[in-house]
Design a protein around this motif. Sequence first.
Motif, mmCIF file in Angstrom:
data_model
loop_
_atom_site.group_PDB
_atom_site.id
_atom_site.type_symbol
_atom_site.label_atom_id
_atom_site.label_comp_id
_atom_site.label_asym_id
_atom_site.label_seq_id
_atom_site.Cartn_x
_atom_site.Cartn_y
_atom_site.Cartn_z
ATOM 1 N N ARG A 321 0.835 -1.208 0.000
ATOM 2 C CA ARG A 321 0.000 0.000 0.000
ATOM 3 C C ARG A 321 0.866 1.253 0.000
ATOM 4 N NH1 ARG A 321 -5.198 1.031 3.776
ATOM 5 N NH2 ARG A 321 -6.043 -0.325 2.168
ATOM 6 N N LEU A 322 1.976 1.225 0.726
ATOM 7 C CA LEU A 322 2.877 2.378 0.728
ATOM 8 C C LEU A 322 3.521 2.569 -0.641
ATOM 9 C CD1 LEU A 322 4.546 1.947 4.232
ATOM 10 C CD2 LEU A 322 2.706 3.514 3.584
ATOM 11 N N VAL A 323 3.832 1.478 -1.320
ATOM 12 C CA VAL A 323 4.360 1.576 -2.689
ATOM 13 C C VAL A 323 3.340 2.274 -3.582
ATOM 14 C CG1 VAL A 323 5.062 0.262 -4.727
ATOM 15 C CG2 VAL A 323 5.861 -0.437 -2.462
ATOM 16 N N GLU A 324 2.070 1.896 -3.462
ATOM 17 C CA GLU A 324 1.018 2.518 -4.266
ATOM 18 C C GLU A 324 0.893 4.006 -3.965
ATOM 19 O OE1 GLU A 324 -2.448 0.292 -3.375
ATOM 20 O OE2 GLU A 324 -1.778 -1.520 -4.419
ATOM 21 N N LEU A 325 0.989 4.362 -2.685
ATOM 22 C CA LEU A 325 0.923 5.778 -2.315
ATOM 23 C C LEU A 325 2.073 6.552 -2.940
ATOM 24 C CD1 LEU A 325 -0.088 8.179 -0.570
ATOM 25 C CD2 LEU A 325 1.374 7.302 1.268
ATOM 26 N N VAL A 326 3.283 6.026 -2.831
ATOM 27 C CA VAL A 326 4.455 6.719 -3.362
ATOM 28 C C VAL A 326 4.364 6.859 -4.878
ATOM 29 C CG1 VAL A 326 6.958 6.487 -3.673
ATOM 30 C CG2 VAL A 326 5.925 6.080 -1.427
ATOM 31 N N GLN A 327 3.792 5.896 -5.535
ATOM 32 C CA GLN A 327 3.636 5.974 -6.987
ATOM 33 C C GLN A 327 2.546 6.948 -7.401
ATOM 34 O OE1 GLN A 327 2.930 1.826 -7.878
ATOM 35 N NE2 GLN A 327 5.095 1.435 -8.344
ATOM 36 N N ALA A 328 1.601 7.217 -6.488
ATOM 37 C CA ALA A 328 0.422 8.001 -6.851
ATOM 38 C C ALA A 328 0.590 9.502 -6.690
ATOM 39 C CB ALA A 328 -0.779 7.534 -6.028
ATOM 40 N N VAL A 329 1.453 9.931 -5.768
ATOM 41 C CA VAL A 329 1.542 11.367 -5.486
ATOM 42 C C VAL A 329 2.983 11.840 -5.623
ATOM 43 C CG1 VAL A 329 -0.436 11.252 -3.935
ATOM 44 C CG2 VAL A 329 1.856 11.069 -2.998
ATOM 45 N N PRO A 330 3.192 13.102 -5.953
ATOM 46 C CA PRO A 330 4.557 13.629 -6.084
ATOM 47 C C PRO A 330 5.247 13.752 -4.741
ATOM 48 C CG PRO A 330 2.956 15.395 -6.342
ATOM 49 C CD PRO A 330 2.164 14.115 -6.282
ATOM 50 N N SER A 331 6.572 13.642 -4.767
ATOM 51 C CA SER A 331 7.374 13.698 -3.547
ATOM 52 C C SER A 331 8.427 14.787 -3.654
ATOM 53 C CB SER A 331 8.067 12.355 -3.302
ATOM 54 O OG SER A 331 7.125 11.310 -3.168
ATOM 55 N N TYR A 332 8.756 15.377 -2.493
ATOM 56 C CA TYR A 332 9.731 16.465 -2.434
ATOM 57 C C TYR A 332 10.592 16.318 -1.183
ATOM 58 C CZ TYR A 332 6.324 18.566 -5.609
ATOM 59 O OH TYR A 332 5.458 18.792 -6.658
ATOM 60 N N TRP A 333 11.835 16.695 -1.301
ATOM 61 C CA TRP A 333 12.658 16.942 -0.128
ATOM 62 C C TRP A 333 12.229 18.275 0.466
ATOM 63 C CZ3 TRP A 333 15.486 13.495 2.288
ATOM 64 C CH2 TRP A 333 16.012 12.403 1.572
ATOM 65 N N LEU A 334 12.006 18.306 1.748
ATOM 66 C CA LEU A 334 11.712 19.542 2.472
ATOM 67 C C LEU A 334 12.968 19.905 3.252
ATOM 68 C CD1 LEU A 334 9.980 21.783 3.689
ATOM 69 C CD2 LEU A 334 9.040 20.107 5.288
ATOM 70 N N GLU A 335 13.732 20.842 2.729
ATOM 71 C CA GLU A 335 15.004 21.231 3.342
ATOM 72 C C GLU A 335 14.723 22.322 4.374
ATOM 73 O OE1 GLU A 335 17.349 22.230 -0.094
ATOM 74 O OE2 GLU A 335 17.943 20.123 -0.375
ATOM 75 N N LEU A 336 14.810 21.939 5.651
ATOM 76 C CA LEU A 336 14.411 22.815 6.747
ATOM 77 C C LEU A 336 15.527 23.784 7.099
ATOM 78 C CD1 LEU A 336 12.780 20.138 9.086
ATOM 79 C CD2 LEU A 336 11.636 21.616 7.421
ATOM 80 N N GLY A 337 15.263 25.071 6.934
ATOM 81 C CA GLY A 337 16.225 26.085 7.328
ATOM 82 C C GLY A 337 16.126 26.413 8.809
ATOM 83 N N ARG A 338 16.977 27.323 9.237
ATOM 84 C CA ARG A 338 17.008 27.683 10.656
ATOM 85 C C ARG A 338 15.753 28.428 11.092
ATOM 86 N NH1 ARG A 338 22.310 28.204 8.846
ATOM 87 N NH2 ARG A 338 21.953 30.347 8.142
ATOM 88 N N ARG A 339 15.097 29.117 10.174
ATOM 89 C CA ARG A 339 13.902 29.900 10.493
ATOM 90 C C ARG A 339 12.667 28.998 10.449
ATOM 91 N NH1 ARG A 339 14.025 35.353 9.011
ATOM 92 N NH2 ARG A 339 11.808 35.325 9.564
ATOM 93 N N VAL A 340 12.335 28.396 11.592
ATOM 94 C CA VAL A 340 11.185 27.496 11.598
ATOM 95 C C VAL A 340 9.891 28.245 11.307
ATOM 96 C CG1 VAL A 340 12.257 25.826 13.129
ATOM 97 C CG2 VAL A 340 10.921 27.706 14.106
ATOM 98 N N ASP A 341 9.882 29.553 11.548
ATOM 99 C CA ASP A 341 8.677 30.322 11.273
ATOM 100 C C ASP A 341 8.393 30.438 9.783
ATOM 101 O OD1 ASP A 341 11.122 31.947 11.428
ATOM 102 O OD2 ASP A 341 9.817 33.635 10.905
ATOM 103 N N LEU A 342 9.380 30.094 8.931
ATOM 104 C CA LEU A 342 9.178 30.165 7.489
ATOM 105 C C LEU A 342 8.694 28.843 6.894
ATOM 106 C CD1 LEU A 342 12.296 32.250 6.395
ATOM 107 C CD2 LEU A 342 9.979 33.044 6.927
ATOM 108 N N ILE A 343 8.682 27.779 7.692
ATOM 109 C CA ILE A 343 8.239 26.479 7.174
ATOM 110 C C ILE A 343 6.792 26.531 6.687
ATOM 111 C CG2 ILE A 343 7.793 24.072 7.789
ATOM 112 C CD1 ILE A 343 10.223 24.214 9.653
ATOM 113 N N PRO A 344 5.838 27.101 7.443
ATOM 114 C CA PRO A 344 4.454 27.112 6.962
ATOM 115 C C PRO A 344 4.295 27.805 5.618
ATOM 116 C CG PRO A 344 4.545 27.727 9.274
ATOM 117 C CD PRO A 344 5.952 27.708 8.793
ATOM 118 N N ASP A 345 5.068 28.861 5.389
ATOM 119 C CA ASP A 345 4.954 29.603 4.139
ATOM 120 C C ASP A 345 5.369 28.727 2.961
ATOM 121 O OD1 ASP A 345 4.266 32.039 2.862
ATOM 122 O OD2 ASP A 345 6.398 32.446 2.546
#
Length: 376
Positions: A321-345
């Motif tokens: 099921r996880l294989v199907e999910l990964v095949q179905a939707v796009p994936s991205y690396w989320l590179e977290l910077g020091r400003r956690v307040d900018l993550i929501p944006d």
Amino acid sequence: MSSTAHDPSRQILAPGEVPFAGLVHDFSRAVALHRVHRLDLRIAGHALRVRTVGDEWADIIATAMGHLTTDAASLPEITIDVWDVQATGVSVSQRPTPDGSAPPILMKTSDDGLFIGEERLHGATWLDRSANRIVGFVDSASRLNLDERARPFHKMLSAWLEDRGVQFIHSGLVRHRDRGILFVGNGGAGKSTSSISCLRGGLEYLGDDFIGLGVNGNRFVGYGLYASCLLNTDHLRRFPDLGRLAHLPNYAYEDKCVLYLTEAFPGCLQTSSSIDAIALPRVVDSELTRFRPATRAETLRAIAPTSVMQLPRPNRAAFERLVELVQAVPSYWLELGRRVDLIPDAVRTLADRLEGGLFDTPKHPSAIPSIASREA
């Protein structure tokens, strides 16, 4: 029960050795003597009734799951019956001698597969899959582990919901404008930081560590299960305003605190969302938080091991099921910077740019531009 008592660490039991009937009897004794707290919930679309004898434990359950409260108009599909031994004075009549060399959490099953149990030194719960009932006890609510306080009965509910097509996965999930972003990765990767940052930033929140995964028609759906999160000291430093919500652990070896979110963020806690993209958080040396494309292989490595191996019964179907999910939707690396307040944006920007349905063929990663959060 005698053979079980001689070998408490044995994990596969004959049906006659399963302590379920004895626990039901002891729960009835507790009910006859003390007040019963009843909580009617809807979890992942299913009606659940929790009956607790013991005020402190009842409060913990209600705080962690109260956002799922529903009316009691329909009969529950599953019932959870539990009692606190110290609070009620009702002991366990057929309790095996604890095995000090056993793991802190020992999963057991009957050899016919109808019963699944979770045993700890301070308590136990058992699921009867045919009767749709969970019954159990704790020596004292003050002895509950962090995971029991943050995610009551998660192992037993995971097994029961799996029979109904809902799989627990080790992920966080937030939503913006009807677009759900799933955060995946090993412990410490940044799922909680990302999820909690988005919650504080006004996005809708379904979980930071565990959610339910299901399918509705041709769409993958994530279900919010608990109104809680577990944060260590470093995480709390990032979110000083959440310190007032922190509840300390009961044991010195537990290095996190439990935070219950209903009081601080009542309008942001959601119960279900489509899953429109997968994000793989990781900390980078930057001010900004950025997204860039991730491959399906990278995504599967980030989500599958920790999700499948934490199930009460790891199995091939859960992996597929996880294989199907990964095949179905796009994936991205989320590179977290020091400003956690900018993550929501950054997450809002990603959600706004997502196109198409969940089962549309995702664009080739090279065609998706990196997305950086705007400066505050």
